[in-house]
Design a protein around this motif. Sequence first.
Motif, PDB file in Angstrom:
ATOM      1  N   ALA A  31       0.869  -1.153   0.138  1.00  0.00           N
ATOM      2  CA  ALA A  31       0.039   0.065   0.125  1.00  0.00           C
ATOM      3  C   ALA A  31       1.030   1.321   0.011  1.00  0.00           C
ATOM      4  CB  ALA A  31      -0.934   0.052   1.226  1.00  0.00           C
ATOM      5  N   GLN A  32       1.961   1.389   0.685  1.00  0.00           N
ATOM      6  CA  GLN A  32       2.832   2.226   0.726  1.00  0.00           C
ATOM      7  C   GLN A  32       3.549   2.450  -0.680  1.00  0.00           C
ATOM      8  OE1 GLN A  32       2.419   3.947   3.749  1.00  0.00           O
ATOM      9  NE2 GLN A  32       4.446   4.213   3.694  1.00  0.00           N
ATOM     10  N   ARG A  33       3.484   1.640  -1.396  1.00  0.00           N
ATOM     11  CA  ARG A  33       4.159   1.785  -2.858  1.00  0.00           C
ATOM     12  C   ARG A  33       3.050   2.134  -3.881  1.00  0.00           C
ATOM     13  NH1 ARG A  33       9.175  -1.515  -3.691  1.00  0.00           N
ATOM     14  NH2 ARG A  33      10.225  -1.560  -1.744  1.00  0.00           N
ATOM     15  N   GLY A  34       1.787   2.315  -3.365  1.00  0.00           N
ATOM     16  CA  GLY A  34       0.600   2.813  -4.255  1.00  0.00           C
ATOM     17  C   GLY A  34      -0.138   1.716  -4.770  1.00  0.00           C
ATOM     18  N   ALA A  46      -7.034   3.770   6.091  1.00  0.00           N
ATOM     19  CA  ALA A  46      -6.295   4.761   5.755  1.00  0.00           C
ATOM     20  C   ALA A  46      -5.395   4.480   4.576  1.00  0.00           C
ATOM     21  CB  ALA A  46      -5.364   5.161   6.812  1.00  0.00           C
ATOM     22  N   HIS A  47      -5.374   3.164   4.066  1.00  0.00           N
ATOM     23  CA  HIS A  47      -4.788   2.856   2.846  1.00  0.00           C
ATOM     24  C   HIS A  47      -5.500   2.236   1.780  1.00  0.00           C
ATOM     25  CE1 HIS A  47      -0.902   3.976   4.328  1.00  0.00           C
ATOM     26  NE2 HIS A  47      -1.334   3.725   5.332  1.00  0.00           N
ATOM     27  N   GLY A  48      -6.852   1.856   2.093  1.00  0.00           N
ATOM     28  CA  GLY A  48      -7.769   1.534   1.271  1.00  0.00           C
ATOM     29  C   GLY A  48      -7.602  -0.221   1.036  1.00  0.00           C
ATOM     30  N   VAL A  49      -6.884  -0.838   1.760  1.00  0.00           N
ATOM     31  CA  VAL A  49      -6.767  -2.180   1.677  1.00  0.00           C
ATOM     32  C   VAL A  49      -7.928  -2.851   1.866  1.00  0.00           C
ATOM     33  CG1 VAL A  49      -5.425  -4.401   2.703  1.00  0.00           C
ATOM     34  CG2 VAL A  49      -4.156  -2.168   2.439  1.00  0.00           C
ATOM     35  N   THR A  50      -8.414  -3.854   0.936  1.00  0.00           N
ATOM     36  CA  THR A  50      -9.669  -4.610   1.065  1.00  0.00           C
ATOM     37  C   THR A  50      -9.505  -5.758   2.154  1.00  0.00           C
ATOM     38  OG1 THR A  50     -10.438  -4.023  -0.958  1.00  0.00           O
ATOM     39  CG2 THR A  50     -11.395  -6.045  -0.282  1.00  0.00           C
ATOM     40  N   ILE A  53      -2.867  -6.565  16.299  1.00  0.00           N
ATOM     41  CA  ILE A  53      -3.278  -6.798  14.828  1.00  0.00           C
ATOM     42  C   ILE A  53      -4.471  -6.685  14.355  1.00  0.00           C
ATOM     43  CG2 ILE A  53      -3.278  -8.911  13.859  1.00  0.00           C
ATOM     44  CD1 ILE A  53      -0.358  -8.209  14.674  1.00  0.00           C
ATOM     45  N   GLY A  54      -5.441  -6.482  15.113  1.00  0.00           N
ATOM     46  CA  GLY A  54      -6.833  -6.109  14.675  1.00  0.00           C
ATOM     47  C   GLY A  54      -6.953  -4.364  14.324  1.00  0.00           C
ATOM     48  N   LEU A  55      -6.199  -3.928  15.167  1.00  0.00           N
ATOM     49  CA  LEU A  55      -5.964  -2.240  15.079  1.00  0.00           C
ATOM     50  C   LEU A  55      -5.282  -2.005  13.900  1.00  0.00           C
ATOM     51  CD1 LEU A  55      -5.279  -1.135  18.639  1.00  0.00           C
ATOM     52  CD2 LEU A  55      -7.523  -0.344  17.167  1.00  0.00           C
ATOM     53  N   LEU A  56      -4.222  -2.611  13.573  1.00  0.00           N
ATOM     54  CA  LEU A  56      -3.490  -2.609  12.174  1.00  0.00           C
ATOM     55  C   LEU A  56      -4.312  -2.745  11.218  1.00  0.00           C
ATOM     56  CD1 LEU A  56      -0.667  -1.940  10.844  1.00  0.00           C
ATOM     57  CD2 LEU A  56      -0.146  -4.435  11.387  1.00  0.00           C
ATOM     58  N   ALA A  57      -4.881  -3.954  11.029  1.00  0.00           N
ATOM     59  CA  ALA A  57      -5.840  -4.209   9.784  1.00  0.00           C
ATOM     60  C   ALA A  57      -6.813  -3.324   9.678  1.00  0.00           C
ATOM     61  CB  ALA A  57      -6.642  -5.600  10.274  1.00  0.00           C
ATOM     62  N   ARG A  58      -7.318  -2.715  10.710  1.00  0.00           N
ATOM     63  CA  ARG A  58      -8.480  -1.628  10.470  1.00  0.00           C
ATOM     64  C   ARG A  58      -7.734  -0.341   9.872  1.00  0.00           C
ATOM     65  NH1 ARG A  58     -11.699   0.355  15.753  1.00  0.00           N
ATOM     66  NH2 ARG A  58      -9.653   1.571  16.053  1.00  0.00           N
TER      67      ARG A  58
END
Length: 379
Positions: free
Chosen positions: A31-34, A167-171, A157-162
């Motif tokens: 995600a950091q790499r777009g 913030a990064h649009g990860v599905t 781990i759950g907070l990181l996923a959320r």
Amino acid sequence: MPGTQAHHPDHFDLIVVGAGIVGLAHAYTAAQRGLKVCVVERDAACIGASIRNFGFITITGQAPGDTWRRAMHSRDVWQRIAPYAGIDIVHRNLWLAAYRPEAHDVLEAFMRTPMGEACELLDAADAQAKAPALNLSDACSVLYSPHELRVESRTAIGLLARWLAEAHGVTFRFGEAVLEVETPRVRTSRGTLHAERVAVCTNTDLHGLFADRIAAHELTLCCLQMLRVKPEAGFQLPGSVMMDLSLVRYEGYSTLPEAAALRARLQQEEAASLEHGIHLIVVQSADGSLVVGDSHHYGDAPEPFAMEEVDQLILRHLRSTLNLEAARVTERWTGVYPSSKTTPCVIDAPDDATRVVIVTSGSGASTGFGIAHDVFEKW
């Protein structure tokens, strides 16, 4: 090109299989790499090794070279993203007490290595004044490291996923098993997804996806026992705590020539602890409770049953290392992770567009972001 699949809901630049810390590290790095990223996880939430550990980002004592470098990188990432993801850094630093002269010799040798930079080797009296929670009446010295930090893995781990989703649009597709990967096609229990690249980070699932390639690395499974202990009110650790037994387990210490004499003495005095792969780690949670462990038993199908003998050995080391008035066990659990005798991490390439990444040393939280960085640098 990043973002080429932006208008197709089931098409991505990267699909990550597995939502443990290694999978999330790959999702973050991509995600950091777009890149447009999807994480597919067979369980409804991450419930494996990533939440059953200390949350202790261990630097000092990691194997020299790539593992130590990856741990330093991962520590920096945790430190940078934690405030944005709502993850508390519960405490910092490492205090490793040496109770035997042979352990002190190992610490002196470690301080002469490049990894000893910024660490301090304190005499017992000086360390006791700075860390009254430690029981150093019989100690020779204490290694202090400023490098480490600790998060509450159960919630981090759950907070990181959320945060990755928001913030990064990860599905994220939880509760969905990946049945087959033939990049760019990924067949799941709910349908078919497409991605230009796929990272398979499935931890202990050694007999599913790419089982034939994983088998070539001769991995086994390691089962460990953990405890949560309630100390007396107001008890405060100065940071993460370890002791002599860790010096014959962590490769940054155990591969030093001076470790041989310590190992021989421990074999005489702590044979049962060595047999069960016990070395003490103690960290503290925000509620004051202590997370304590651990042990190591190996096999292709380790049983999920904890042994009271092992818990009692761990608790004995806890009481001898800390100045505790109370130590009531409130929780017990086991964890399982893949293990290798030859490498701390497997990075396998079934084809140009697919990577299989397995941490085989129980150091996913400590090295996962560094591993993901290396994977993308070479991919």
